[in-house]
Design an enzyme around this catalytic site. Structure first.
Site, PDB file in Angstrom:
ATOM      1  N   GLY A  39       4.440  -4.467   4.507  1.00 11.21           N
ATOM      2  CA  GLY A  39       4.547  -3.169   3.846  1.00 11.21           C
ATOM      3  C   GLY A  39       5.980  -2.923   3.407  1.00 11.21           C
ATOM      4  N   GLY A  40       6.669  -4.000   3.074  1.00 15.77           N
ATOM      5  CA  GLY A  40       8.084  -3.923   2.739  1.00 15.77           C
ATOM      6  C   GLY A  40       8.398  -3.270   1.420  1.00 15.77           C
ATOM      7  N   ARG A  41       7.386  -3.004   0.603  1.00 19.42           N
ATOM      8  CA  ARG A  41       7.627  -2.304  -0.660  1.00 19.42           C
ATOM      9  C   ARG A  41       7.158  -0.855  -0.599  1.00 19.42           C
ATOM     10  NH1 ARG A  41      11.465  -3.615  -3.237  1.00 19.42           N
ATOM     11  NH2 ARG A  41      10.642  -2.991  -5.279  1.00 19.42           N
ATOM     12  N   GLY A  42       6.749  -0.423   0.597  1.00 18.93           N
ATOM     13  CA  GLY A  42       6.421   0.975   0.786  1.00 18.93           C
ATOM     14  C   GLY A  42       7.680   1.801   0.960  1.00 18.93           C
ATOM     15  N   PHE A  43       7.488   3.095   1.144  1.00 18.06           N
ATOM     16  CA  PHE A  43       8.609   4.030   1.231  1.00 18.06           C
ATOM     17  C   PHE A  43       9.572   3.667   2.364  1.00 18.06           C
ATOM     18  CE2 PHE A  43       9.611   8.369   3.201  1.00 18.06           C
ATOM     19  CZ  PHE A  43      10.878   8.397   2.645  1.00 18.06           C
TER      20      PHE A  43
ATOM     21  N   LYS B 229      -4.568   5.580  12.490  1.00 18.69           N
ATOM     22  CA  LYS B 229      -3.224   5.255  12.981  1.00 18.69           C
ATOM     23  C   LYS B 229      -3.204   5.228  14.508  1.00 18.69           C
ATOM     24  CE  LYS B 229       0.151   4.998   9.741  1.00 18.69           C
ATOM     25  NZ  LYS B 229       1.316   4.066   9.767  1.00 18.69           N
TER      26      LYS B 229
END
Length: 564
Positions: free
Chosen positions: A19-23, A166
């Site tokens: 998820g390295g391109r998430g916020f 979650k």
């Protein structure tokens, strides 16, 4: 604990940021690369990597080989195994915005995806797994949390489907601790914001654009904890070192992460909204009313099996009306965490980023409906108070005419004659007035001002003919019958005209004049609010109508009519 205190040796450690391109993932990648002692594998669901002006650190690292990009679907375990092989730590940041997806897709990405990540880490021999969760997992939406710590229990019912998933993913990560040599840790940041935010601040911007940001839910005294994105990234890096130095007190545990500075929720929102050029929230709305309407609209979306705007709006209303503050003593003691960016500096950076983003998107000016109704010309400028001087002069002139014709005590004909006489005397006398009196310039009225061009006369004649023909067509259609809508329109208009003529014309004109100078201005100021309130009202009526029709008894097909 400072980030650069890690790893005395010069060996580059390899990490994977899922998820390295998430916020938050982008903040973490940028911070890891700035440390200089990490080789970062950026993994995300996008098939290719698209860089922008804010990815200068990543662009340089990609060129030097200190970073690489991998397209990974967390639902596909072999892809995760491939990207995690030989890595020292995996940061599982979670998926991006899933609010618009249906239940099964969200479950597969969040819960099953986390199960795949854990299994892949154990298979690849990964030493550490840090999971980015949320403080929402201990919030039931109704009871306030004051200085809550990790001893808080999860609610029996979560406020949203995504929070529920979650919480399940959290449990999987904690349960996987110390199995096959894998050490795990869970972080729970509270209301994350910052440059590149894809949820909280954009939601505030959309509220402001829709006009809803002027409203405030509740009394505005509730306190909340907010967390700047760089501080969340810093906490993840702190957790990596803490898993070595304080393994017993960190491994398999969860930690709340905040900016350590609780503030009033609506004061924070006001700083963001006002900093972006929108009016600050001022009008109070009752919590129960807002919650009831949004709960109804959210329920309709859930019945359709999708999440969306009203799900987000309902969660925002819960946050906006409840106190939620957390105790981060455990993170400070065991992780060595302290914020590296203050709340004030975080707000300033966020405003700077979103201001530039808004400047790029707001290139065109959209005319209001009130402006369009008034023809977008001089009349619109006067009635919408865009030039206060012209509006005041026009209002004063109309009031003088109103007084002259209706309160002077003369008939309409004699008042018109007297007005024309005064105009003639004034025009004739103006010709003898010098052009400069004591330094004041006297403007003369040129003769061409009284001329009407042929094109104007033709346009006026054409408008009269069009109006006449439209009236004739309407009466022809009325004479044929069958068009009930047109009948009621014509009959209603004529009856309204009859009421106006039968009563005081002076009262009607005064009311119309006052209405014109106030109603259009007010409508333009609250146009979006009125539109969205009307939309919500219509959707509520639609829901009620559908529910009533669904609960009506079906006709019995087996029953037979009886004949006398």
């Amino acid at each position: 604990m400072e980030d650069d205190a890690f790893h005395d040796d010069s060996r580059l450690n390899t990490c994977v940021v899922l998820g390295g391109r998430g916020f938050i993932g982008r903040s973490l990648v940028s911070r890891l690369l700035r440390l200089g002692n990490w080789t970062v594998r950026v993994a995300d669901s996008a098939p290719t990597l698209h860089l922008d002006e804010y990815d200068s650190d990543l662009e340089d690292a990609l060129s030097s080989g200190r970073a690489s990009y991998h397209s990974v679907d967390v639902r596909d375990k072999p892809q995760i195994v491939k990207v995690t092989e030989g890595s020292y730590v995996v940061f599982h940041m979670g998926a991006g915005d899933l609010r618009s997806h249906e239940y099964y897709h969200c479950y597969k990405v969040i819960v099953q995806g986390t199960r795949n990540v854990i299994s892949a880490c154990r298979e690849s021999g990964v030493r550490k797994l840090i999971y980015n969760s949320t403080a929402d997992v201990v919030f039931n939406g109704s009871e306030s949390i004051r200085d809550g710590d990790e001893s808080l229990r999860r609610p029996l019912k979560f406020q949203s489907m995504l929070t529920d998933f979650k919480a399940q993913a959290e449990s999987l990560v904690k349960f996987a601790n110390n199995r096959d040599g894998l050490l795990t840790c869970v972080l729970r940041p509270s209301i994350v914001f910052g440059p590149g935010d894809t949820e909280f601040v954009p939601f505030l911007v959309n509220l402001a654009k829709s006009g809803y940001a002027k409203f405030r839910v509740g009394n505005g005294e509730n306190m909340s904890d907010f967390t700047y994105s760089d501080n969340v990234a810093h906490a993840h890096i702190c957790a990596v070192e803490a898993l070595d130095s304080h393994m017993e007190s960190v491994a398999g545990k969860e930690f709340f992460i905040t900016n350590l500075k609780p503030v009033k929720f609506w004061n924070f929102v006001s700083q963001i909204v006002q900093g972006l050029g929108y009016p600050r929230p001022s009008t109070k709305l009752p919590v129960r009313l807002v919650s009831s309407v949004l709960s109804l609209l959210k329920w309709t979306q859930e019945k359709e099996g999708v999440g969306g705007y009203y799900d987000t709006a309902h969660q925002f209303a819960l946050l906006a009306s409840s106190t939620r503050t957390f105790n981060c003593n455990a993170a400070k003691k065991h992780l060595g965490y302290t914020p590296v960016v203050t709340l004030e500096d975080g707000i300033a950076s966020t405003l700077q980023w979103f201001s530039r983003d808004l400047e790029k998107s707001d290139d065109t000016i959209i005319q209001s409906k009130a402006d369009q109704l008034l023809g977008c010309g001089k009349v619109a400028d006067i009635l919408l108070w865009r030039n206060e001087k012209n509006t005041f002069i026009s209002f004063l002139f109309l009031n003088l005419l109103y007084y002259w014709f209706f309160f002077s005590g003369n008939t309409f004909t004699s008042s018109a004659a007297q007005l024309l006489f005064l105009c003639a005397v004034a025009l004739y006398g103006l010709a003898f007035v010098p052009s400069n009196i004591f330094g004041f310039q006297v403007r003369k009225i040129p003769p061409w001002r009284f001329e009407i061009s042929e094109s104007t006369v033709r346009d006026l004649s054409r408008d009269i003919v069009v109006a006449w023909n439209h009236g004739v067509r309407s009466f022809k259609s009325l004479s044929r019958g069958g068009d009930w809508i047109k009948f009621f329109k014509i009959a209603g208009s004529l009856y309204l005209l009859k009421l106006i003529i039968s009563h005081s014309l002076a009262t009607f004109l005064f009311t119309a004049m006052s209405f014109s100078f106030t109603a259009f201005f007010v409508y333009e100021q609250y146009e979006l609010e009125l539109y969205h309130l009307a939309r919500v009202f219509i959707e509520c009526l639609t829901v009620v109508k559908g529910t009533v029709l669904k609960n009506l008894p079906l006709p019995d097909a087996s029953s037979k009519p009886m004949f006398m």
